[in-house]
Motif scaffolding. Structure first.
Motif, short mmCIF file in Angstrom:
data_model
loop_
_atom_site.label_atom_id
_atom_site.label_comp_id
_atom_site.label_asym_id
_atom_site.label_seq_id
_atom_site.Cartn_x
_atom_site.Cartn_y
_atom_site.Cartn_z
N ARG A 72 10.45 -1.81 3.72
CA ARG A 72 8.97 -1.33 4.53
C ARG A 72 8.96 -1.94 5.79
N TYR A 73 9.88 -2.45 5.93
CA TYR A 73 8.99 -3.15 7.53
C TYR A 73 10.08 -2.49 8.22
N HIS A 74 11.33 -2.50 7.83
CA HIS A 74 12.71 -1.17 8.87
C HIS A 74 11.77 0.61 9.17
N ILE A 75 11.97 0.68 8.34
CA ILE A 75 11.66 1.95 7.89
C ILE A 75 10.52 2.89 7.96
N GLY A 76 9.48 2.00 7.17
CA GLY A 76 8.63 2.24 7.51
C GLY A 76 8.01 2.12 5.36
N GLU A 77 6.49 2.29 5.65
CA GLU A 77 5.70 2.70 4.06
C GLU A 77 6.26 3.61 3.12
N ALA A 133 8.79 6.32 4.38
CA ALA A 133 9.79 6.31 3.91
C ALA A 133 10.04 5.69 2.91
N ALA A 134 10.03 4.23 3.04
CA ALA A 134 10.35 3.51 2.30
C ALA A 134 9.99 4.02 0.93
N GLU A 135 8.53 4.71 0.50
CA GLU A 135 8.77 4.74 -0.96
C GLU A 135 8.85 5.76 -1.57
N ALA A 136 9.71 6.80 -0.42
CA ALA A 136 10.15 8.04 -0.51
C ALA A 136 11.61 7.15 -1.30
N GLN A 137 12.79 6.80 -0.66
CA GLN A 137 13.77 6.40 -0.98
C GLN A 137 13.41 5.34 -2.28
N GLY A 138 12.92 5.12 -2.94
CA GLY A 138 12.48 4.05 -3.67
C GLY A 138 12.84 2.37 -3.51
N THR A 139 12.56 1.68 -2.57
CA THR A 139 12.68 0.52 -1.61
C THR A 139 11.54 -0.24 -1.77
N TRP A 140 10.47 0.19 -2.32
CA TRP A 140 9.03 0.05 -1.99
C TRP A 140 8.09 1.14 -2.72
N ASP A 141 7.54 0.17 -3.90
CA ASP A 141 6.27 0.64 -4.95
C ASP A 141 5.41 0.16 -3.60
N ARG A 142 4.03 1.59 -3.59
CA ARG A 142 2.98 0.90 -3.28
C ARG A 142 1.99 0.69 -4.18
N ARG A 143 1.97 0.88 -5.20
CA ARG A 143 1.40 0.80 -6.20
C ARG A 143 1.51 -1.25 -6.55
N GLY A 144 2.86 -0.89 -6.75
CA GLY A 144 3.15 -2.58 -6.92
C GLY A 144 3.57 -3.27 -5.71
#
Length: 675
Positions: A435-440, A442-453
């Motif tokens: 999420r630091y490179h592509i934003g929250e 986009a990262a949530e869409a790609q599955g590299t970051w879970d907003r709730r987690g």
């Protein structure tokens, strides 16, 4: 790295954790994991351990003329994690030190913007200074909280360690400069400027230091004496940054007047002025390895690198879409420069690789050194070798490298301190999609970051930091913020008013064993009788009191000169001219006390005052005392006052309402827009 295994865990989980830790602990400064039990939740906290990396390099190192290293060469595969090397083992490969991986985010319980971040000289801890005037120490390996202290009364703007690592100097928004020992013992506090101090730097031998202030000046201080040696004047606006060359007698300063100036600290003379930026200079910093270059950043979205041998800019750093707020040089690679933007972006530049514009809109320009006439060639545009567009949510105020050069710390206006390092072999694709490179989003869409987690993890981290902070305060035996104390400006137990600093208050006895459970009476005030006994005598006698010793004169009133008494006749004449009835002179027989219910001349009581009830309906008020004054013109009014009568005694109409006037103006078309 030492860690404690959990006491209750399933055998398969423990086995996997042990295998993971054993494989991670042998590799050099990298992300390893420590398992922490917190509310029955197993967390994987990042820890950097550079011990194995340094030992691995020392076992295989060779003289530099023979290649300096004889071990296995690192390759982009996880199996080569054990072959990672510290930055000073590969000084010719700065790309391997680009910090593209986020390690940890540290924040206090009470959050404030982080103005300065500085690694301690040995690199074991990170010191941060906030806008609340607090110092916070973070562990340099596990990034957990260690301690906090109130260092200044206002926002800390500058912080620097001496070259000998024996002293720490800080400056705040009020212009106060403080000396600190490495154990954070404050030994000196001096007034440096009347305006905020924006930056400071030590001389190469640590005998002097320079400060830059909003009062448009730079001051060179003698460190031992704490006195001003000279004042450097020449900027036309606030001085925002300064630095002292690491090995030469040369000072650089940047100001709000868009100018960069070089100074001679021996004579105080301005050597030259560098023109190139078109907005406020935010940072000026000499390169520390070779000392031949100077980097400057400004609010014109660019940074420039100047060659001190030619006194001109050789590189123009582009790529930022917003203002550049700070920058820093790598401590090992002289061609690696990192910049922080006002939008929270973090860019890294390799000065020997132009990295032309991604869209190809700008044609590559050769370096200044490769042209036929270096003195007149244009500066070479350089674009970032790596971008972290979403490193912080707000402006990055400070950047600082670990002394070994493997961790970069950033402090931001979003009140968070973040740690960055290089990616391990084989981790680059994953780290570039966080999420630091592509934003929250986009990262949530790609599955590299879970907003709730991520939110839950942040909450757990904040609770852990809170526990560490509470433990740190208990270990230091410091009062917890908000907890009342007794005396010294604290709060008395059970009461809601603060005590007076420096005034000792009586302790309240405990109601438990050894306590009586009552509050002792306050001390007796001289001249005020108590419940029993004879009141204590006054500190001075009063004339007319029984028992006054003969010949004893009471002390004079404050401001009254007995040798030059006031002239009452002159005072009476002045009162007559002003229209007031003078009082009878002292000692005259015509000065009796007014009877009860009658006020002295000149004092008109309000209707319904004590002793003066309202007259019944239909009855006139009592007549005024002769000479007591009244409404202008001598008219007597039925309401007993004169605030609604003019000078001729006629009743005055009430003033118009402001609301009615406003409506009239609005009907004319005025004052219709809300400000």
């Amino acid at each position: 790295m030492a860690w404690t295994s959990p006491t209750t865990i399933q055998s398969i989980t423990l086995t996997l954790a042990l295998l993971t830790l054993s494989s991670l602990l042998v590799h050099p400064f990298l992300l390893s994991t420590a398992i922490i039990s917190h509310h029955h939740l197993w967390l994987f906290c990042p820890v950097t351990d550079y011990g194995a990396s340094v030992v691995h390099y020392m076992r295989h190192r060779q003289p530099r003329y023979r290649g300096s290293y004889a071990g296995e060469v690192e390759r982009p595969s996880p199996s080569y994690i054990v072959d990672m090397l510290p930055p000073y083992a590969r000084v010719t490969n700065p790309a391997d030190s680009v910090p593209s991986r986020h390690l940890h985010s540290s924040l206090n319980k009470i959050k404030h913007p982080i103005n300065v971040v500085r690694w301690t000289p040995e690199g074991r801890r990170l010191l941060t200074a906030s806008s609340s005037g607090e110092f916070t120490l973070w562990n340099g390996t596990g990034f957990n909280f260690e301690t906090i202290m109130q260092a200044h009364d206002s926002a800390i703007r500058a912080l620097v360690y001496s070259h000998s690592d024996d002293w720490l100097v800080s400056a705040d928004h009020d212009g106060i400069i403080k000396y600190w020992q490495p154990n954070f013992n404050n030994v000196e506090s001096i007034r440096g400027h009347t305006d905020p101090i924006r930056d400071l730097a030590f001389s190469p031998n640590d005998t002097k230091f320079v400060t830059a202030s909003d009062d448009q000046t730079l001051k060179v201080f003698d460190f031992a004496g704490g006195s001003t040696d000279m004042t450097l004047t020449g900027h036309g606006w606030d001085a925002k940054s300064c630095d002292w060359h690491p090995s030469r007698g040369l000072i650089v300063s940047g100001s709000k007047d868009h100018l960069v100036k070089l100074w001679d600290p021996r004579t105080g003379r301005c050597l030259t002025t560098l023109h190139g930026h078109k907005n406020t200079i935010t940072k000026t910093l000499f390169e520390r390895v070779q000392g031949n270059c100077l980097a400057t950043s400004a609010r014109d979205q660019t940074a420039r690198v100047f060659d001190l041998r030619m006194m001109r800019d050789i590189a123009l750093l582009r790529g930022h879409e917003k203002d550049i707020s700070t920058l820093t040089w790598h401590p090992v690679h002289s061609n690696l420069l990192s910049t922080g933007g006002s939008d929270g972006s973090l860019f890294h530049y390799l000065l020997d690789e132009p990295n032309t514009a991604p869209d190809g809109s700008v044609m590559p320009i050769p370096a200044v050194y490769d042209t036929a006439d270096p003195s007149s060639a244009p500066a070479q545009p350089i674009y970032p070798a790596h971008k972290i567009p979403y490193a912080h949510d707000f402006a990055i105020w400070s950047l600082d490298w670990h002394p070994l050069g493997h961790i970069l710390a950033s402090g931001s206006n979003d009140r968070i301190t973040r740690f960055w390092s290089r990616a391990r072999p084989g981790e680059a694709p994953e780290s570039f999609n966080d999420r630091y490179h592509i934003g929250e989003a986009a990262a949530e869409a790609q599955g590299t970051w879970d907003r709730r987690g991520g939110r839950h993890m942040r909450q757990v981290e904040e609770e852990q930091e809170l526990e560490d902070e509470m433990d740190g305060l208990v270990d230091q035996k410091m009062p917890i913020k908000g907890q009342p104390g007794v005396g010294g400006g604290g709060m008395m137990p059970g009461l809601s008013f603060p005590s007076i600093p420096g005034l000792p208050l009586q302790q309240v006895p405990s109601s438990g064993p050894g306590g009586s459970g009552f509050i002792p009476p306050p001390p007796i005030i001289p001249g005020v009788g108590g419940a029993t006994g004879v009141p204590p005598p006054l500190p001075f006698p009063i004339p007319g009191m029984p028992g006054l010793p003969a010949g004893v004169v009471p002390p004079p009133l404050p401001g009254l000169d007995l040798k030059n008494p006031p002239d009452f006749s002159a005072l009476a004449e002045m009162m007559k001219k002003a229209g007031y009835q003078p009082p009878p002179p002292p000692g005259s027989a015509g000065a009796p006390m007014p009877p009860p219910g009658i006020l002295p001349p000149g004092l008109i009581p309000p209707p319904g005052a004590a002793g003066f009830p309202m007259p019944p309906p239909g009855f006139a008020p009592p007549p005024l005392i002769p000479g007591a004054g009244g409404p202008p013109g001598g008219a007597t009014h039925p309401d007993g006052g004169n605030d609604q009568y003019d000078s001729s005694g006629r009743r005055r109409a009430p003033l118009p309402s402001q609301e009615e006037s406003l409506r009239m103006e609005q009907s004319k078309g005025n004052y219709t827009r809300v400000r």
